[in-house]
Design a protein around this motif. Structure first.
Motif, mmCIF file in Angstrom:
data_model
loop_
_atom_site.group_PDB
_atom_site.id
_atom_site.type_symbol
_atom_site.label_atom_id
_atom_site.label_comp_id
_atom_site.label_asym_id
_atom_site.label_seq_id
_atom_site.Cartn_x
_atom_site.Cartn_y
_atom_site.Cartn_z
ATOM 1 N N ARG A 11 0.830 -1.208 0.000
ATOM 2 C CA ARG A 11 0.000 0.000 0.000
ATOM 3 C C ARG A 11 0.864 1.257 0.000
ATOM 4 N NH1 ARG A 11 -4.839 1.213 4.408
ATOM 5 N NH2 ARG A 11 -5.859 2.886 3.227
ATOM 6 N N PHE A 12 2.017 1.162 0.670
ATOM 7 C CA PHE A 12 2.952 2.284 0.714
ATOM 8 C C PHE A 12 3.397 2.674 -0.691
ATOM 9 C CE2 PHE A 12 7.588 3.327 0.896
ATOM 10 C CZ PHE A 12 7.474 4.602 1.443
ATOM 11 N N PHE A 13 3.832 1.671 -1.481
ATOM 12 C CA PHE A 13 4.309 1.974 -2.832
ATOM 13 C C PHE A 13 3.150 2.324 -3.767
ATOM 14 C CE2 PHE A 13 8.033 -0.413 -1.244
ATOM 15 C CZ PHE A 13 8.999 0.536 -1.528
ATOM 16 N N ALA A 14 1.956 1.781 -3.491
ATOM 17 C CA ALA A 14 0.783 2.166 -4.282
ATOM 18 C C ALA A 14 0.440 3.633 -4.042
ATOM 19 C CB ALA A 14 -0.409 1.284 -3.921
ATOM 20 N N THR A 15 0.653 4.099 -2.816
ATOM 21 C CA THR A 15 0.411 5.502 -2.490
ATOM 22 C C THR A 15 1.396 6.400 -3.228
ATOM 23 O OG1 THR A 15 -0.465 4.936 -0.296
ATOM 24 C CG2 THR A 15 0.332 7.192 -0.606
ATOM 25 N N ILE A 16 2.649 5.977 -3.291
ATOM 26 C CA ILE A 16 3.653 6.739 -4.050
ATOM 27 C C ILE A 16 3.240 6.833 -5.517
ATOM 28 C CG2 ILE A 16 6.016 6.682 -4.931
ATOM 29 C CD1 ILE A 16 6.900 5.614 -2.227
ATOM 30 N N ASP A 17 2.778 5.711 -6.083
ATOM 31 C CA ASP A 17 2.323 5.717 -7.480
ATOM 32 C C ASP A 17 1.161 6.689 -7.681
ATOM 33 O OD1 ASP A 17 4.200 3.846 -8.230
ATOM 34 O OD2 ASP A 17 2.844 2.133 -8.029
ATOM 35 N N GLU A 18 0.229 6.676 -6.724
ATOM 36 C CA GLU A 18 -0.946 7.543 -6.812
ATOM 37 C C GLU A 18 -0.552 9.017 -6.801
ATOM 38 O OE1 GLU A 18 -4.661 8.840 -3.904
ATOM 39 O OE2 GLU A 18 -3.786 6.840 -3.657
ATOM 40 N N ILE A 19 0.336 9.382 -5.875
ATOM 41 C CA ILE A 19 0.759 10.778 -5.777
ATOM 42 C C ILE A 19 1.578 11.187 -7.005
ATOM 43 C CG2 ILE A 19 2.058 12.456 -4.405
ATOM 44 C CD1 ILE A 19 1.452 10.712 -1.943
ATOM 45 N N CYS A 38 9.283 12.994 6.279
ATOM 46 C CA CYS A 38 8.124 13.438 7.065
ATOM 47 C C CYS A 38 7.818 12.472 8.202
ATOM 48 C CB CYS A 38 6.903 13.584 6.160
ATOM 49 S SG CYS A 38 6.966 15.036 5.080
ATOM 50 N N GLY A 39 8.124 11.192 7.967
ATOM 51 C CA GLY A 39 7.937 10.221 9.037
ATOM 52 C C GLY A 39 8.891 10.461 10.186
ATOM 53 N N LEU A 40 10.158 10.716 9.844
ATOM 54 C CA LEU A 40 11.181 10.931 10.873
ATOM 55 C C LEU A 40 11.003 12.261 11.599
ATOM 56 C CD1 LEU A 40 14.301 9.637 8.913
ATOM 57 C CD2 LEU A 40 13.171 8.501 10.828
ATOM 58 N N LYS A 41 10.648 13.306 10.857
ATOM 59 C CA LYS A 41 10.590 14.637 11.450
ATOM 60 C C LYS A 41 9.232 14.991 12.038
ATOM 61 C CE LYS A 41 12.127 19.376 10.643
ATOM 62 N NZ LYS A 41 12.823 20.285 9.709
ATOM 63 N N TYR A 42 8.161 14.502 11.402
ATOM 64 C CA TYR A 42 6.819 14.934 11.816
ATOM 65 C C TYR A 42 5.918 13.776 12.260
ATOM 66 C CZ TYR A 42 8.461 19.007 9.238
ATOM 67 O OH TYR A 42 9.214 20.066 8.774
ATOM 68 N N GLN A 43 6.463 12.564 12.329
ATOM 69 C CA GLN A 43 5.691 11.376 12.717
ATOM 70 C C GLN A 43 4.473 11.184 11.808
ATOM 71 O OE1 GLN A 43 5.321 10.679 17.086
ATOM 72 N NE2 GLN A 43 6.159 12.747 17.285
ATOM 73 N N ALA A 44 4.682 11.470 10.525
ATOM 74 C CA ALA A 44 3.614 11.339 9.536
ATOM 75 C C ALA A 44 3.817 10.059 8.738
ATOM 76 C CB ALA A 44 3.609 12.543 8.599
ATOM 77 N N GLY A 45 2.835 9.179 8.758
ATOM 78 C CA GLY A 45 2.891 7.998 7.907
ATOM 79 C C GLY A 45 2.559 8.362 6.468
ATOM 80 N N TYR A 46 2.649 7.394 5.583
ATOM 81 C CA TYR A 46 2.392 7.693 4.175
ATOM 82 C C TYR A 46 0.927 8.064 3.936
ATOM 83 C CZ TYR A 46 0.705 2.823 3.942
ATOM 84 O OH TYR A 46 0.038 1.637 4.154
ATOM 85 N N LEU A 47 0.024 7.565 4.809
ATOM 86 C CA LEU A 47 -1.384 7.939 4.675
ATOM 87 C C LEU A 47 -1.592 9.401 5.064
ATOM 88 C CD1 LEU A 47 -3.166 4.725 6.003
ATOM 89 C CD2 LEU A 47 -2.761 5.416 3.632
ATOM 90 N N ASP A 48 -0.927 9.833 6.130
ATOM 91 C CA ASP A 48 -0.950 11.256 6.490
ATOM 92 C C ASP A 48 -0.384 12.103 5.354
ATOM 93 O OD1 ASP A 48 -2.069 11.015 9.005
ATOM 94 O OD2 ASP A 48 -0.168 11.025 10.070
ATOM 95 N N TYR A 49 0.719 11.648 4.790
ATOM 96 C CA TYR A 49 1.405 12.377 3.728
ATOM 97 C C TYR A 49 0.457 12.612 2.549
ATOM 98 C CZ TYR A 49 5.186 13.477 0.397
ATOM 99 O OH TYR A 49 6.010 14.082 -0.531
ATOM 100 N N ARG A 50 -0.298 11.563 2.194
ATOM 101 C CA ARG A 50 -1.249 11.686 1.077
ATOM 102 C C ARG A 50 -2.470 12.519 1.468
ATOM 103 N NH1 ARG A 50 -5.884 9.233 -0.006
ATOM 104 N NH2 ARG A 50 -5.559 7.670 1.619
#
Length: 343
Positions: A18-26, A44-56
């Motif tokens: 799902r992580f790489f599918a999210t990258i493809d989507e963005i 963003c995960g390391l600095k802001y505790q944002a997962g890839y779902l938050d990022y999207r």
């Protein structure tokens, strides 16, 4: 140490497909390099505790660092819950029967627990209220909630179905004020108010859609932020597919600039309810406004972090973390509205 532990847990439990599918989507949406997106999500995960779902969801790929640090991400939200909520008191919110007992004076409606031994009591309840709400004791997101009309012919069948499906909480159907009902009459359109450390930090109106009986965002409902100071909806409503609405798609009623009636009273009401369990200081309250008074539908000891920070509802990309930090850094003084009697 807590931040590192959280990040490790997220990395080890991540759904990489799902992580790489999210990258493809963005990538398809923005044209940004997949390599850039991969490393930016990690950043963003390391600095802001944002997962890839938050990022999207929060479109962090379009935000600068100043904007990003204002977003309440999943990791930050988890840390707020851990800091302000005592797990020993979660049961009051996770069990609807316990919640109703604890907050009985704030419900303003009849309710009962159905058991295998109280059929006669159930019959008496349905004779008084021939339309009832049946709810799971531990349900979330509106799942399992059903509005049922009970007659002498089907009362036994309804009672047995409640026991079979283990939905033991039965309530009188809530009656909302005509102004909010007009937006979508088949659902109770609740006001979600988030309190943190004795302050109101966020609020939005949840509105049902497509004639569903629940108003939940995950059940095709709409959400519209409420200005805490004025009680006015000054952003467009949004659904889970990120469609925006100035008017309700079913009823045609205006949502933008809608004034929530009795807003100061609603705020006093929630700030009063907040005092019942002082060990839980971060709560999402679901409030219904009746014709005369506000009353509680339920509350959540683990408020979500997403709906009130969606991109269309942020000015200049700024999230709500500064507002939350101000409340967290206060000495827990009560908001001035809480000093007045809500009733």
């Amino acid at each position: 140490m807590g931040k590192i532990k959280y990040l490790f847990q997220r990395i080890t439990s991540m759904d990489y497909k799902r992580f790489f599918a999210t990258i493809d989507e963005i990538h398809k949406k923005t044209g940004k390099s997949k390599i850039f997106l991969f490393f930016d999500i990690v950043h963003c995960g390391l600095k802001y505790q944002a997962g890839y779902l938050d990022y999207r969801l929060f479109e962090m790929y379009d935000l600068n660092e100043k904007q990003r640090k204002t977003i309440i991400t999943r990791g930050i939200n988890n840390s707020i819950v851990k800091r302000f909520n005592d797990p020993n008191y979660y049961h009051y919110f996770r069990n609807k029967l316990e919640f109703n007992k604890k907050f009985h004076k704030y419900l303003l409606r009849d309710w009962m627990e159905v058991t295998k031994d109280n059929y006669d009591e159930f019959v008496a309840f349905t004779e008084k209220h021939n339309e009832i709400m049946i709810k799971p004791v531990d349900g979330t997101c509106g799942k399992g909630i059903e509005k049922v009309k009970v007659t002498k012919k089907n009362v036994k069948e309804v009672y047995e179905d409640i026991l079979k499906t283990e939905r033991y909480l039965v309530e009188e159907v809530a009656k909302q004020c005509k102004e909010i009902s007009a937006l979508h009459p088949t659902s109770i359109n609740t006001i979600r108010i988030v309190t943190l450390n004795n302050q109101i930090v966020a609020a939005y109106l949840r509105i049902g859609n497509k004639n569903h009986v629940v108003d939940n965002f995950n059940s095709e409902g709409l959400a519209a932020p409420i200005n805490i100071d004025t009680g006015i909806i000054d952003y467009l409503a949004i659904d889970k597919e990120m469609n925006l609405y100035e008017k309700h798609p079913v009823t045609g009623e205006p949502i933008l600039w809608f004034q929530v009636p009795k807003w100061p009273r609603i705020k006093r009401f929630v700030l009063s309810a907040m005092k019942e369990i002082p060990q839980i200081k971060y709560i999402g309250w679901d409030v219904c406004l009746g014709e005369k008074d506000p009353f509680l539908i339920e509350a959540n000891e683990f408020p979500g972090h997403d709906i009130y920070q969606l991109p269309p509802h942020r000015t200049d990309g700024i999230g709500l973390l500064p507002v939350f930090e101000k409340a967290m850094n206060s000495k827990g003084e009560e908001n001035e509205d809480s000093n007045s009697n809500w009733s």
